[in-house]
Enzyme design. Structure first.
Site, PDB file in Angstrom:
ATOM      1  N   ARG A  96       7.002  22.970  -0.954  1.00 38.32           N
ATOM      2  CA  ARG A  96       5.903  23.525  -1.734  1.00 38.32           C
ATOM      3  C   ARG A  96       4.679  23.686  -0.841  1.00 38.32           C
ATOM      4  NH1 ARG A  96       3.884  20.182  -4.549  1.00 38.32           N
ATOM      5  NH2 ARG A  96       5.256  18.404  -4.217  1.00 38.32           N
ATOM      6  N   TYR A 235      11.344  29.151  -1.626  1.00 40.15           N
ATOM      7  CA  TYR A 235      11.778  27.759  -1.664  1.00 40.15           C
ATOM      8  C   TYR A 235      11.397  27.009  -2.946  1.00 40.15           C
ATOM      9  CZ  TYR A 235      13.536  23.473   0.254  1.00 40.15           C
ATOM     10  OH  TYR A 235      14.306  22.357   0.464  1.00 40.15           O
ATOM     11  N   GLY A 236      12.347  26.284  -3.494  1.00 39.87           N
ATOM     12  CA  GLY A 236      12.123  25.258  -4.532  1.00 39.87           C
ATOM     13  C   GLY A 236      11.091  25.624  -5.567  1.00 39.87           C
ATOM     14  N   LYS A 244       7.979  23.452 -11.529  1.00 34.21           N
ATOM     15  CA  LYS A 244       6.626  22.905 -11.404  1.00 34.21           C
ATOM     16  C   LYS A 244       5.592  23.842 -12.022  1.00 34.21           C
ATOM     17  CE  LYS A 244       8.242  19.262  -9.887  1.00 34.21           C
ATOM     18  NZ  LYS A 244       8.438  18.640  -8.650  1.00 34.21           N
ATOM     19  N   HIS A 264       5.387  14.577 -14.629  1.00 30.72           N
ATOM     20  CA  HIS A 264       6.286  14.537 -13.471  1.00 30.72           C
ATOM     21  C   HIS A 264       7.054  13.207 -13.528  1.00 30.72           C
ATOM     22  CE1 HIS A 264       6.580  14.948  -8.768  1.00 30.72           C
ATOM     23  NE2 HIS A 264       7.644  15.433  -9.372  1.00 30.72           N
ATOM     24  N   SER A 286       6.301  13.150  -5.482  1.00 32.39           N
ATOM     25  CA  SER A 286       7.452  13.822  -4.876  1.00 32.39           C
ATOM     26  C   SER A 286       8.045  12.966  -3.761  1.00 32.39           C
ATOM     27  CB  SER A 286       7.019  15.171  -4.314  1.00 32.39           C
ATOM     28  OG  SER A 286       6.490  15.962  -5.352  1.00 32.39           O
ATOM     29  N   CYS A 288       9.472  10.089  -3.913  1.00 30.55           N
ATOM     30  CA  CYS A 288       9.152   8.663  -4.020  1.00 30.55           C
ATOM     31  C   CYS A 288      10.108   7.922  -4.950  1.00 30.55           C
ATOM     32  CB  CYS A 288       7.718   8.471  -4.463  1.00 30.55           C
ATOM     33  SG  CYS A 288       6.542   8.935  -3.176  1.00 30.55           S
ATOM     34  N   ASN A 292      16.451   8.789  -7.618  1.00 29.70           N
ATOM     35  CA  ASN A 292      17.176   7.539  -7.397  1.00 29.70           C
ATOM     36  C   ASN A 292      17.121   6.629  -8.620  1.00 29.70           C
ATOM     37  OD1 ASN A 292      18.260   6.817  -4.434  1.00 29.70           O
ATOM     38  ND2 ASN A 292      16.720   8.420  -4.361  1.00 29.70           N
ATOM     39  N   ASP A 311      13.062  14.541 -13.045  1.00 28.66           N
ATOM     40  CA  ASP A 311      11.843  15.073 -12.424  1.00 28.66           C
ATOM     41  C   ASP A 311      10.718  15.396 -13.405  1.00 28.66           C
ATOM     42  OD1 ASP A 311      10.709  15.838  -9.802  1.00 28.66           O
ATOM     43  OD2 ASP A 311      10.625  17.852 -10.642  1.00 28.66           O
ATOM     44  N   ARG A 403      17.526  19.865   0.160  1.00 33.12           N
ATOM     45  CA  ARG A 403      17.778  19.502  -1.239  1.00 33.12           C
ATOM     46  C   ARG A 403      19.110  20.018  -1.741  1.00 33.12           C
ATOM     47  NH1 ARG A 403      13.101  17.650  -4.491  1.00 33.12           N
ATOM     48  NH2 ARG A 403      11.429  17.311  -2.994  1.00 33.12           N
ATOM     49  N   PHE A 529      16.491   0.565  -4.637  1.00 36.08           N
ATOM     50  CA  PHE A 529      17.684   1.248  -5.160  1.00 36.08           C
ATOM     51  C   PHE A 529      18.294   0.461  -6.341  1.00 36.08           C
ATOM     52  CE2 PHE A 529      17.054   2.506  -0.707  1.00 36.08           C
ATOM     53  CZ  PHE A 529      16.815   3.849  -0.905  1.00 36.08           C
TER      54      PHE A 529
HETATM   55  P1  GTP Z   1      11.117  14.804  -5.833  1.00 37.96           P
HETATM   56  O1  GTP Z   1      12.391  15.484  -6.136  1.00 37.96           O
HETATM   57  O2  GTP Z   1      10.438  15.368  -4.616  1.00 37.96           O
HETATM   58  O3  GTP Z   1      10.182  14.761  -6.981  1.00 37.96           O
HETATM   59  O4  GTP Z   1      11.479  13.308  -5.323  1.00 37.96           O
HETATM   60  P2  GTP Z   1      11.958  11.995  -6.114  1.00 37.96           P
HETATM   61  O5  GTP Z   1      10.769  11.275  -6.646  1.00 37.96           O
HETATM   62  O6  GTP Z   1      13.037  12.318  -7.060  1.00 37.96           O
HETATM   63  O7  GTP Z   1      12.513  11.085  -4.910  1.00 37.96           O
HETATM   64  P3  GTP Z   1      14.020  10.647  -4.556  1.00 37.96           P
HETATM   65  O8  GTP Z   1      14.644   9.785  -5.599  1.00 37.96           O
HETATM   66  O9  GTP Z   1      14.776  11.847  -4.171  1.00 37.96           O
HETATM   67  O10 GTP Z   1      13.770   9.735  -3.278  1.00 37.96           O
HETATM   68  C1  GTP Z   1      13.115  10.210  -2.147  1.00 37.96           C
HETATM   69  C2  GTP Z   1      13.360   9.306  -0.986  1.00 37.96           C
HETATM   70  O11 GTP Z   1      12.960   7.964  -1.296  1.00 37.96           O
HETATM   71  C3  GTP Z   1      14.833   9.240  -0.589  1.00 37.96           C
HETATM   72  O12 GTP Z   1      14.936   9.311   0.807  1.00 37.96           O
HETATM   73  C4  GTP Z   1      15.272   7.883  -1.082  1.00 37.96           C
HETATM   74  O13 GTP Z   1      16.296   7.348  -0.303  1.00 37.96           O
HETATM   75  C5  GTP Z   1      14.001   7.047  -1.012  1.00 37.96           C
HETATM   76  N1  GTP Z   1      14.013   5.981  -2.048  1.00 37.96           N
HETATM   77  C6  GTP Z   1      14.269   6.116  -3.366  1.00 37.96           C
HETATM   78  N2  GTP Z   1      14.253   4.926  -4.009  1.00 37.96           N
HETATM   79  C7  GTP Z   1      13.979   3.999  -3.074  1.00 37.96           C
HETATM   80  C8  GTP Z   1      13.827   2.573  -3.109  1.00 37.96           C
HETATM   81  O14 GTP Z   1      13.950   1.918  -4.150  1.00 37.96           O
HETATM   82  N3  GTP Z   1      13.520   1.957  -1.934  1.00 37.96           N
HETATM   83  C9  GTP Z   1      13.371   2.655  -0.765  1.00 37.96           C
HETATM   84  N4  GTP Z   1      13.067   1.985   0.329  1.00 37.96           N
HETATM   85  N5  GTP Z   1      13.522   4.003  -0.683  1.00 37.96           N
HETATM   86  C10 GTP Z   1      13.815   4.667  -1.819  1.00 37.96           C
HETATM   87  C1  SPV Z   2       8.716  17.969  -5.922  1.00 33.90           C
HETATM   88  O1  SPV Z   2       8.186  18.295  -4.849  1.00 33.90           O
HETATM   89  O2  SPV Z   2       8.209  17.115  -6.688  1.00 33.90           O
HETATM   90  C2  SPV Z   2      10.010  18.546  -6.296  1.00 33.90           C
HETATM   91  C3  SPV Z   2      10.528  19.652  -5.486  1.00 33.90           C
HETATM   92  O3  SPV Z   2      10.595  18.132  -7.279  1.00 33.90           O
HETATM   93  S1  SPV Z   2       9.854  21.173  -5.949  1.00 33.90           S
HETATM   94  O4  SPV Z   2      10.647  21.718  -7.049  1.00 33.90           O
HETATM   95  O5  SPV Z   2       9.951  22.057  -4.776  1.00 33.90           O
HETATM   96  O6  SPV Z   2       8.499  21.014  -6.370  1.00 33.90           O
HETATM   97 MN    MN Z   3       9.461  16.354  -8.215  1.00 36.16          MN
END
Ligand code: GTP
Ligand code: SPV
Ligand code: MN
Length: 622
Positions: A96, A235-236, A244, A264, A286, A288, A292, A311, A403, A529
């Protein structure tokens, strides 16, 4: 013009010709406006063809096949990854672009200091200029979509016009696309207009590129007229405008006016060993940890998690005084790196097939790979830019913001009722961020207003999900900084008001979490995790009133003995550090919060200013 395709899947085995792309033959008072708008955009952008997307499987297959033929998608080896594809973006178009994202509200103050404001008349003139002829030589797709189940009471519909087939196939996974949406429009339902062009017209005879885009980018939102115009990026979130742009920026404005919240947030159902179900939504910035946590496999026996969304969540106060939530999306657009057997096995299983990968690495056997999928990297790969790669390369094989796009229904732990139109009632809301210091593993708000205060003060280290310096700490209140379509101080006020519509004993309880605190040696103090279930377990025992909490200046903390740490080794010193509160640092954070609030002038709700004063008072007390 319609596209004919030969469909060999008829029951008789006889070849039949199916025609895709024709204007739907619906009827109703709402249609003239839709048709007029499509004609108007076509006159502006001058595409070679118009294709009305019907969302059918056959059409999707045709679009995928065409992209493979044009070199825009690589078909993965069906033996390992059936129905799956790899897209490689232009290296300049990987995330983004917040600096190019605009809120074009009539009044600048309604966009607020955290958004880029654009004068609507001026930027509309710019849009007209840059979109003129922007689709020449290309197909203009018209994609009717629904956020939330089609026709659901909390759902909203829209139409995206785009010249990117990649966007069309992605939207087909991420939303509900189909002619039933056109029927709602025909019947007079309101809808959001979104226009997208990659900004790369083709002159006659000009060879197309793998990933057309333009150096000049604009992601423009018109909150008053419910429109999005996106130019230059494929992209995305820049291209899947339902996500978004619509479901957060535009929907947050609709929610402000109608009394609900577009957030979000991931959404899960947690089932306790006693079989009781709880619904939890969590806002993390994002990259964070939302996907997971959405797919959590608890490491403590007896607990189960069902995925509802990863999301975005739309939250609406119900007649019963509870806060009801739906996931308006239909798929996951998830971060690949870090997704592996040991971290998110559910995601790995979800990705067995029918997935579009973007910017991950390609294996010689025609499957994909990214950092963290396996502990050891394959000996040879083609990296996300299409170059040969070996493990001794000093660059990642997959882009950090690479992604996957996959249907939610494919998730092995998706809740059976994940697309229930009325949603689920929330028991808890979590706010979090990526904080190496200061913020404890978990903290409970004393009440709704304190919870809103916590949400408004969230800061997080920047990630690769958006352009900028990774690791830099920035304010990201409610994980909505890049996604709130109006003045964020008004948004804080809206949160306070939504709380007032809930029954105090039925409102979700609010918590702050931080999986990312680090020791002085730089390693994560908390295993994270699947072990995050241990934090959820404490949260639910708090909701049930089964454990007392320890009052601290910043909120309620667990007694460390109340955390279920059976089966893991967290050294006592780490545990202490996970919950350590350094008053000096917190007083410094309070100063920064005041500075942040001051950027909004007098629009920050006085109840939040009062929370800040009380926080300082508590921190200064012995
Ligand atoms: P967006 O799609 O961008 O909104 O991201 P998201 O908030 O869904 O994040 P996602 O779950 O994809 O995790 C992003 C990164 O954080 C990955 O590389 C994960 O491995 C890492 N991560 C997720 N949960 C944990 C956790 O509990 N501990 C640690 N150390 N890393 C984590
Ligand atoms: C984010 O950045 O929080 C995402 C990916 O979920 S995007 O759809 O590109 O915004
Ligand atoms: Mn997101």
């Amino acid at each position: 013009m319609a596209i004919a395709d030969t469909d060999t899947r008829t029951s008789t085995g006889v070849l039949s010709t199916v025609v895709y792309g024709a204007r739907p033959a619906a009827e109703g008072p709402g249609l003239p406006e839709l048709f007029a708008w499509v004609d108007e955009i076509a006159a502006l952008t001058q595409p070679d063809r118009i294709h009305w997307v019907d969302g059918s499987r056959g059409e999707n297959e045709l679009l995928l096949r065409e992209q493979v033929d044009e070199g825009k998608l690589i078909k993965l080896n069906p033996e390992w990854r059936p129905g799956s594809y790899l897209a490689r973006s232009h290296p300049s178009d990987v995330a983004r672009t917040e600096a190019r994202t605009f809120i074009a509200s009539e009044k600048e103050i309604d966009a607020g200091p955290t958004n880029n404001w654009a004068d609507p008349a001026e930027i509309r003139a710019t849009m007209t200029r840059i979109f003129t002829g922007s689709m020449r030589g290309r197909t203009m797709y018209v994609v009717p979509f629904s956020m939330g189940p089609v026709g659901g009471p909390l759902s909203h519909i829209g139409v995206q016009i785009t010249d990117s087939a990649y966007a069309v196939t992605s939207i087909g996974i991420m939303t509900r696309v189909g002619t039933d949406v056109v029927e709602l429009i025909a019947a007079g339902s309101p809808w959001v207009r979104t226009v997208h062009s990659v900004g790369a017209p083709l002159e006659p005879g000009q060879q197309d590129v793998e990933w057309p885009c333009n150096d000049e980018k604009y992601i423009v939102h018109f909150p008053e007229t419910l429109e999005v115009w996106s130019y230059g990026s494929g992209y995305g979130g820049n291209a899947i405008l339902a996500k978004k742009c619509f479901a957060l920026r535009i929907a947050s404005v609709i929610g402000r006016d109608e009394g609900w919240l577009a957030e979000h947030m991931l959404l899960i159902r947690v089932i306790s060993p006693e079989g009781k179900a709880y619904h939890v939504a969590a806002a993390f910035p994002s990259a964070c940890g939302k996907t997971n946590l959405a797919m959590l496999r608890p490491t403590i026996p007896g607990w189960r998690v069902e995925t509802l969304g990863d999301d975005i969540a739309w939250l609406r106060p119900g007649e019963d005084g509870r806060l009801w939530a739906i996931n308006p999306e239909a798929g996951f657009f998830g971060v690949a790196p870090g997704t592996g057997e040991s971290t998110n096995v559910t995601a790995v299983e979800t990705l067995w097939g029918n997935t579009i990968f973007t910017n991950v690495a390609l294996r010689p056997d025609g499957d994909v790979w990214w950092e963290g999928l396996t502990d050891e990297a394959p000996a040879e790969l083609i990296d996300w830019e299409g170059n040969p790669w070996t493990p001794d390369a000093d660059r990642p094989a997959a882009h950090p913001n690479s992604r996957f796009t996959v249907s939610a229904a494919q998730c092995p732990q998706i809740a059976a009722d994940w697309d229930a139109p009325e949603g689920v009632p929330l028991d808890a809301i979590l706010f979090g961020g990526r904080r190496a210091t200061n913020v404890p593993l978990v903290l409970e708000a004393t009440d709704w207003t304190h919870g809103v205060f916590l949400g408004s003060t969230i800061s997080s280290e920047r990630t690769a999900a958006a352009e900028g310096t990774v690791g830099e700490l920035r304010r990201d209140p409610f994980a909505m900084l890049p996604f709130c379509g109006y003045n964020m101080a008004d948004y804080f006020g809206h949160w306070v008001r939504v709380g007032q519509k809930l029954r105090f004993d039925r409102a979700p309880r609010i918590f702050q979490v931080n999986w990312f605190r680090k020791g002085t040696d730089g390693r994560f103090l908390w295993p994270g995790f699947g072990d995050n279930a241990r934090v959820i377990d404490w949260i639910i025992r708090r909701i049930e009133g089964k454990v007392p909490a320890v009052e601290s200046p910043i909120g309620r903390l667990p007694r460390t003995d109340d955390l279920n740490l059976e089966g893991i080794e967290v050294p006592a010193a780490d545990l202490e550090e996970l919950f350590a509160i350094d008053r000096e640092s917190w007083l410094a954070e309070a100063d920064l919060t005041e500075e942040f609030y001051d950027t909004f002038g007098d629009r920050v709700p006085s109840s939040l200013r009062a929370e800040l004063s009380s926080l300082r008072y508590r921190l200064k007390q012995g």
